[in-house]
Design an enzyme around this catalytic site. Structure first.
Site, PDB file in Angstrom:
ATOM      1  N   HIS A  93       6.592 -20.721 -19.380  1.00  0.00           N
ATOM      2  CA  HIS A  93       5.829 -21.729 -18.619  1.00  0.00           C
ATOM      3  C   HIS A  93       4.908 -21.052 -17.627  1.00  0.00           C
ATOM      4  CE1 HIS A  93       7.492 -21.605 -14.495  1.00  0.00           C
ATOM      5  NE2 HIS A  93       8.612 -21.208 -15.063  1.00  0.00           N
ATOM      6  N   CYS A  94       3.864 -21.771 -17.233  1.00  0.00           N
ATOM      7  CA  CYS A  94       3.001 -21.352 -16.133  1.00  0.00           C
ATOM      8  C   CYS A  94       2.991 -22.494 -15.120  1.00  0.00           C
ATOM      9  CB  CYS A  94       1.611 -20.963 -16.637  1.00  0.00           C
ATOM     10  SG  CYS A  94       0.713 -22.251 -17.547  1.00  0.00           S
ATOM     11  N   TRP A  95       1.868 -22.696 -14.426  1.00  0.00           N
ATOM     12  CA  TRP A  95       1.846 -23.735 -13.395  1.00  0.00           C
ATOM     13  C   TRP A  95       1.861 -25.128 -14.000  1.00  0.00           C
ATOM     14  CZ3 TRP A  95       2.972 -26.123  -9.314  1.00  0.00           C
ATOM     15  CH2 TRP A  95       2.210 -27.165  -8.794  1.00  0.00           C
TER      16      TRP A  95
END
Length: 345
Positions: A93-95
């Site tokens: 995941h990222c932001w």
């Protein structure tokens, strides 16, 4: 295979899968999903460069710059992922589930990983975390004057099979002016919330949950408002022991700390202690008269505790006398009283 998945579905997987956070080290340090590993696609400085290019030039230029910056790193990304997930099943995941997690998922999938990409990324996780504070819990509050051994009794409760949330451990602070103990480093507010949400999620909400009586703030961390409101209306068991037992306990604990640290902390509560008592307390610290220092400090702390106790509904406060020298026995005394007299919630 790349599998977009919600955070709720990810944590419900039959077999746990390691989770990788590809945001920058700074973003990760500010707040991350407990247990996640950080494999930053960009350094802190590189993310600023890409963001500036995106805003001032174009999306395409930012993407090209991103590939220029990460080009030499991809083999290291894959090697690190293999260390974390040798079975080649991994979450990413990222932001907000955008290009950073998409790029990492593409590369890992190309190498042969089965990749779960968290939809809406860390942003979705934060919504999930904050929702944990909206739930109802069968709280039972353990109260008592400073030095009665509340935290140790909570730990004993846990060994006896009770559900316990240790807020001071999560906040890495003991809740007083001296609460850092000259060694504890507090998490950010966001990380405190994340860690707390993780603990709450693991509870059986049908059973009671023990929490120590705390003020709204524990050092620089703040208890989420919804949970705090539940704590204020829950039944409170006030444990009582002798003044000498309390002084002995605290003198032993504070006597191990650096004198300059104790003096600095005492000066912070100068207005509440008063100039004369502050002077006497500092002299006692310097002269190794720990018992006298504790006696002086307890005048302030006892007054503060009683003021907070008076704001509670007296019908929800019960007192139990305990043996402060025997934590195991004290914990059993409290549980016996509770089981005979009260129902939490």
């Amino acid at each position: 295979m790349i599998n977009p998945i919600t955070f709720n579905d990810f944590i419900a997987l039959a077999e746990p899968v390691p989770l990788v956070d590809v945001r920058t080290p700074a973003e990760f340090d500010h707040g991350h999903i407990p247990g996640a590993f950080n494999i930053p696609l960009f350094s802190n400085e590189e993310r600023v460069q890409v963001g500036t290019t995106y805003k001032q030039v174009s999306r395409e230029a930012a993407i090209l710059l991103g590939f220029d910056l990460t080009g030499p790193k991809w083999s290291d990304f894959i090697r690190r992922a293999l260390e974390i997930a040798p079975l080649k099943k991994i979450g990413v995941h990222c932001w907000r589930g955008g290009m950073r997690s998409g790029a990492m998922a593409w590369a890992l999938n190309l190498y042969g990983f089965e990749v779960c990409v968290i939809r809406d990324g860390y942003k979705a996780y934060r919504r999930w975390a904050l929702s944990q504070f909206e739930a109802e819990y069968k709280l039972c509050i353990l109260g008592g004057l400073t030095g009665t051994g509340k935290t140790k009794i909570l730990h004993e409760f846990r060994s006896l099979g009770e559900q316990v949330i240790d807020l001071e451990d999560l906040a890495q602070h003991q809740g007083s002016s001296y609460g850092s103990m000259n060694k504890l480093v507090q998490p950010t507010q966001e990380q405190f919330e994340n860690n707390l949400a993780n603990e709450l999620h693991q509870l059986n909400r049908q059973n009671r949950v023990w929490v120590e009586d705390e003020s709204l703030t524990i050092g620089k961390n703040c208890i989420p408002n919804k949970l705090w409101q539940q704590m204020r209306i829950a039944n409170l068991i006030e444990i009582r022991t002798t003044a000498e037992q309390r002084i002995e306990y605290l003198a032993s604990e504070y006597g191990q700390l650096d004198k300059d640290f104790l003096v600095e902390c005492t000066q912070r509560i100068r207005k509440r202690l008063g100039p004369e008592q502050t002077k006497n307390a500092i002299a006692a610290i310097r002269e190794d008269r720990m018992h006298e220092f504790v006696r002086i400090a307890l005048v302030y702390y006892d007054k503060t505790y009683r003021a907070g106790l008076e704001q509670r509904n007296p019908e929800q406060v019960s007192a139990v006398d305990i043996d402060g020298d025997n934590i195991s026995l004290a914990a059993k005394q409290v549980l016996q009283f509770l089981n005979e007299n009260l129902v939490a919630g």
